[in-house]
Design an enzyme around this catalytic site. Sequence first.
Site, PDB file in Angstrom:
ATOM      1  N   ARG A   8       0.823  -1.168  -0.028  1.00 23.32           N
ATOM      2  CA  ARG A   8       0.402  -0.300   0.318  1.00 23.32           C
ATOM      3  C   ARG A   8       0.621   1.592   0.286  1.00 23.32           C
ATOM      4  O   ARG A   8       0.582   2.232  -0.924  1.00 23.32           O
ATOM      5  CB  ARG A   8      -0.507  -0.091   1.199  1.00 23.32           C
ATOM      6  CG  ARG A   8       0.220  -0.043   2.462  1.00 23.32           C
ATOM      7  CD  ARG A   8      -1.371   0.526   3.999  1.00 23.32           C
ATOM      8  NE  ARG A   8      -0.346   0.336   5.512  1.00 23.32           N
ATOM      9  CZ  ARG A   8      -0.864   0.505   6.063  1.00 23.32           C
ATOM     10  NH1 ARG A   8      -2.014   1.616   5.658  1.00 23.32           N
ATOM     11  NH2 ARG A   8       0.107   0.529   6.913  1.00 23.32           N
ATOM     12  N   GLU A  56     -18.488   4.456  -0.195  1.00 20.98           N
ATOM     13  CA  GLU A  56     -17.391   4.235  -1.132  1.00 20.98           C
ATOM     14  C   GLU A  56     -18.660   4.135  -2.238  1.00 20.98           C
ATOM     15  O   GLU A  56     -18.249   4.012  -3.537  1.00 20.98           O
ATOM     16  CB  GLU A  56     -17.484   3.222  -1.250  1.00 20.98           C
ATOM     17  CG  GLU A  56     -16.030   3.083  -0.179  1.00 20.98           C
ATOM     18  CD  GLU A  56     -17.222   2.657   1.435  1.00 20.98           C
ATOM     19  OE1 GLU A  56     -18.404   3.164   2.038  1.00 20.98           O
ATOM     20  OE2 GLU A  56     -15.814   3.730   1.998  1.00 20.98           O
ATOM     21  N   PHE A  81     -13.982  -2.137   1.595  1.00 24.18           N
ATOM     22  CA  PHE A  81     -15.321  -1.340   1.214  1.00 24.18           C
ATOM     23  C   PHE A  81     -15.341  -0.956   0.229  1.00 24.18           C
ATOM     24  O   PHE A  81     -16.600  -1.179  -1.089  1.00 24.18           O
ATOM     25  CB  PHE A  81     -14.762  -0.239   1.663  1.00 24.18           C
ATOM     26  CG  PHE A  81     -14.075  -0.231   3.458  1.00 24.18           C
ATOM     27  CD1 PHE A  81     -15.337  -0.838   4.179  1.00 24.18           C
ATOM     28  CD2 PHE A  81     -13.453   1.011   4.116  1.00 24.18           C
ATOM     29  CE1 PHE A  81     -14.753  -1.115   5.274  1.00 24.18           C
ATOM     30  CE2 PHE A  81     -12.776   0.726   5.253  1.00 24.18           C
ATOM     31  CZ  PHE A  81     -13.872  -0.361   6.346  1.00 24.18           C
ATOM     32  N   HIS A 107      -5.338  -3.019   2.483  1.00 22.60           N
ATOM     33  CA  HIS A 107      -5.500  -3.520   3.361  1.00 22.60           C
ATOM     34  C   HIS A 107      -6.520  -5.374   3.005  1.00 22.60           C
ATOM     35  O   HIS A 107      -7.290  -5.582   3.482  1.00 22.60           O
ATOM     36  CB  HIS A 107      -6.696  -2.732   4.668  1.00 22.60           C
ATOM     37  CG  HIS A 107      -5.701  -1.307   5.046  1.00 22.60           C
ATOM     38  ND1 HIS A 107      -5.530  -0.263   4.409  1.00 22.60           N
ATOM     39  CD2 HIS A 107      -5.239  -1.476   6.443  1.00 22.60           C
ATOM     40  CE1 HIS A 107      -5.183  -0.114   5.801  1.00 22.60           C
ATOM     41  NE2 HIS A 107      -5.078  -0.041   5.956  1.00 22.60           N
ATOM     42  N   ASP A 115      -7.681  -5.746  13.018  1.00 27.16           N
ATOM     43  CA  ASP A 115      -8.360  -5.451  12.366  1.00 27.16           C
ATOM     44  C   ASP A 115      -9.766  -5.817  12.533  1.00 27.16           C
ATOM     45  O   ASP A 115     -10.961  -5.567  12.497  1.00 27.16           O
ATOM     46  CB  ASP A 115      -8.254  -4.000  11.098  1.00 27.16           C
ATOM     47  CG  ASP A 115      -7.930  -2.767  11.378  1.00 27.16           C
ATOM     48  OD1 ASP A 115      -6.569  -2.613  12.543  1.00 27.16           O
ATOM     49  OD2 ASP A 115      -7.469  -2.321   9.741  1.00 27.16           O
TER      50      ASP A 115
END
Length: 312
Positions: A8, A56, A81, A107, A115
């Site tokens: 990322r 989103e 998402f 992610h 998470d």
Amino acid sequence: MRMGKSVREAFGIALAKIGEQYPDIVVLDGDVHNSTRTDFFAKKFPDRFFNVGIAESNLVSAASGLAASGKRAWLASFAAFAMCNAYDQLRMSVAFPNLDVKVVGTHAGISIGEDGPSQMGIEDVSLACSLPGFTVVVPADEPSADQAVQALAKIKTPAYLRAGRPNVPIVYESGCKVELGKANRLRDGKDVTLIANGLMVAAAVEAAEKLAGQGVQARVLDMHTVKPVDDAAVLAAARETGRIVVAEEHLLHGGLGSVVAMSVVRQHPVPMRFVALRDTFAESGTPEGLLKKYGLTADDIVRAALQLVGKK
């Protein structure tokens, strides 16, 4: 292998870099730019960055509108998402009109760790592959992520780029070239082929080293492009090694394993094994602990390969 940046972060740095080359690139984010690392682009080109907020569907709709007006749109959010929450918008506003929108899901996988399952993109590759016209890329490390961003910037069709959260080992120490739709052979071997992408590429390289110690010569392919898959590399692996193990940090159904299996069956059927997340969600925990618990390690790849060659 030494540790490098996360994919990322490598994506964010590469995106800011290509922003200089392509003045028509615009970037949109779902209010997680400090996590997706589009903040590098935002700081460099504030007039070309749009924070859409935690919405989103609107994120995709705004990106498709900008692309329809002639911009090169890149949007980013967590994989779960962007792909799950906004799938209908991706289908009708991006895929159907075949617009130049690059979707980046960060992610991804269970390696986001603490998470928990609500934020783990474990079906994102499958969803992206099901969108007509989409190119789907899963880089293995920092250098290949940089090359993937540059390669995707050159095409004007929709694409999905998957990026993980944790720092990952450097697979390509001396640099690499990412050619969309063409796998990279990292190691040759005659007994079995290990095909992987994302953080499982480093695990496959480690597995090949362990297998060599047991007299098994394993070919390793980084299948960074899931769609279009490199049919030629798959065919060569099937013909020349006669056995294939596919490893991915994704659900078993619909990801790289499914795509490779279709290619194998169509061209040259051989025995196969699959190292992937089985029919389950994961849980909250350390990345290392989760990868071990759910069977996504080099040792799991070794076991699958040894089963194929009849040594276990």
